[in-house]
Design a protein around this motif. Sequence first.
Motif, PDB file in Angstrom:
ATOM      1  N   ASN A  10      -4.648 -22.460  -1.859  1.00 43.55           N
ATOM      2  CA  ASN A  10      -6.081 -22.723  -1.996  1.00 43.55           C
ATOM      3  C   ASN A  10      -6.944 -21.601  -1.424  1.00 43.55           C
ATOM      4  N   ASP A  11      -6.479 -20.971  -0.373  1.00 51.23           N
ATOM      5  CA  ASP A  11      -7.211 -19.886   0.271  1.00 51.23           C
ATOM      6  C   ASP A  11      -6.250 -18.728   0.501  1.00 51.23           C
ATOM      7  N   GLU A  12      -6.645 -17.551   0.082  1.00 51.47           N
ATOM      8  CA  GLU A  12      -5.852 -16.347   0.315  1.00 51.47           C
ATOM      9  C   GLU A  12      -6.642 -15.426   1.233  1.00 51.47           C
ATOM     10  N   ARG A  13      -5.966 -14.873   2.213  1.00 54.69           N
ATOM     11  CA  ARG A  13      -6.599 -13.915   3.124  1.00 54.69           C
ATOM     12  C   ARG A  13      -5.945 -12.562   2.885  1.00 54.69           C
ATOM     13  N   ILE A  14      -6.759 -11.544   2.618  1.00 55.83           N
ATOM     14  CA  ILE A  14      -6.267 -10.187   2.396  1.00 55.83           C
ATOM     15  C   ILE A  14      -7.044  -9.266   3.331  1.00 55.83           C
ATOM     16  N   VAL A  15      -6.332  -8.531   4.173  1.00 59.32           N
ATOM     17  CA  VAL A  15      -6.954  -7.555   5.059  1.00 59.32           C
ATOM     18  C   VAL A  15      -6.755  -6.188   4.414  1.00 59.32           C
ATOM     19  N   LEU A  16      -7.863  -5.498   4.110  1.00 58.37           N
ATOM     20  CA  LEU A  16      -7.806  -4.201   3.449  1.00 58.37           C
ATOM     21  C   LEU A  16      -8.023  -3.078   4.440  1.00 58.37           C
ATOM     22  N   ASN A  17      -7.401  -1.932   4.162  1.00 55.36           N
ATOM     23  CA  ASN A  17      -7.600  -0.740   4.969  1.00 55.36           C
ATOM     24  C   ASN A  17      -7.553   0.476   4.059  1.00 55.36           C
ATOM     25  N   GLU A  18      -8.508   1.373   4.231  1.00 59.76           N
ATOM     26  CA  GLU A  18      -8.533   2.643   3.519  1.00 59.76           C
ATOM     27  C   GLU A  18      -8.741   3.710   4.580  1.00 59.76           C
ATOM     28  N   GLY A  38       0.802  -1.215   0.000  1.00 58.56           N
ATOM     29  CA  GLY A  38       0.000   0.000   0.000  1.00 58.56           C
ATOM     30  C   GLY A  38       0.827   1.254   0.000  1.00 58.56           C
ATOM     31  N   ASN A  39       0.129   2.373   0.202  1.00 62.45           N
ATOM     32  CA  ASN A  39       0.784   3.671   0.114  1.00 62.45           C
ATOM     33  C   ASN A  39       0.555   4.544   1.344  1.00 62.45           C
ATOM     34  N   GLY A  40       0.011   4.020   2.412  1.00 63.02           N
ATOM     35  CA  GLY A  40      -0.244   4.793   3.615  1.00 63.02           C
ATOM     36  C   GLY A  40      -1.691   5.196   3.755  1.00 63.02           C
ATOM     37  N   ARG A  41      -2.371   5.464   2.657  1.00 62.44           N
ATOM     38  CA  ARG A  41      -3.788   5.786   2.683  1.00 62.44           C
ATOM     39  C   ARG A  41      -4.618   4.547   2.352  1.00 62.44           C
ATOM     40  N   LEU A  42      -4.140   3.786   1.399  1.00 65.08           N
ATOM     41  CA  LEU A  42      -4.813   2.562   0.977  1.00 65.08           C
ATOM     42  C   LEU A  42      -3.830   1.423   1.152  1.00 65.08           C
TER      43      LEU A  42
END
Length: 126
Positions: free
Chosen positions: A60-68, A47-51
């Motif tokens: 088989n399974d991917e976990r992605i934690v998002l933050n905006e 990311g870039n600090g904001r996103l």
Amino acid sequence: MPALPTILLMLLTVLPSRAADHSSGTPETTIWFDTPAKNFTESVPLGNGRLGAMMFGGVNDERIVLNESSVWSGSRQDADRPDAYKYLPEIQKLLLEGKNSEAEALVNAHFICQGPGSSGGTGDGQ
């Protein structure tokens, strides 16, 4: 700004093709893991600090934690600290001297947003 599902789709579309290309990048700029991350501190930031996203990996399974950042705060804040950079050399000096408490006090006084921000937010935008 693209909608969050669009951003997730972009991440899922772009990242696997890049990850499969072992020739793109040098050993100094490429990180490979043998197993998926078990917890947040083992995941890989993107990311870039904001996103941002934390990638946990997995076949088989991917976990992605998002933050905006506009979704995260929980309350109004003034994050613009135009004079913060003036304190950075002193903070670095204190850290190198092992004076972490003093460095942390300067960070808290001059780098943290003014107002409640994430640490004092009520979650209702008030």
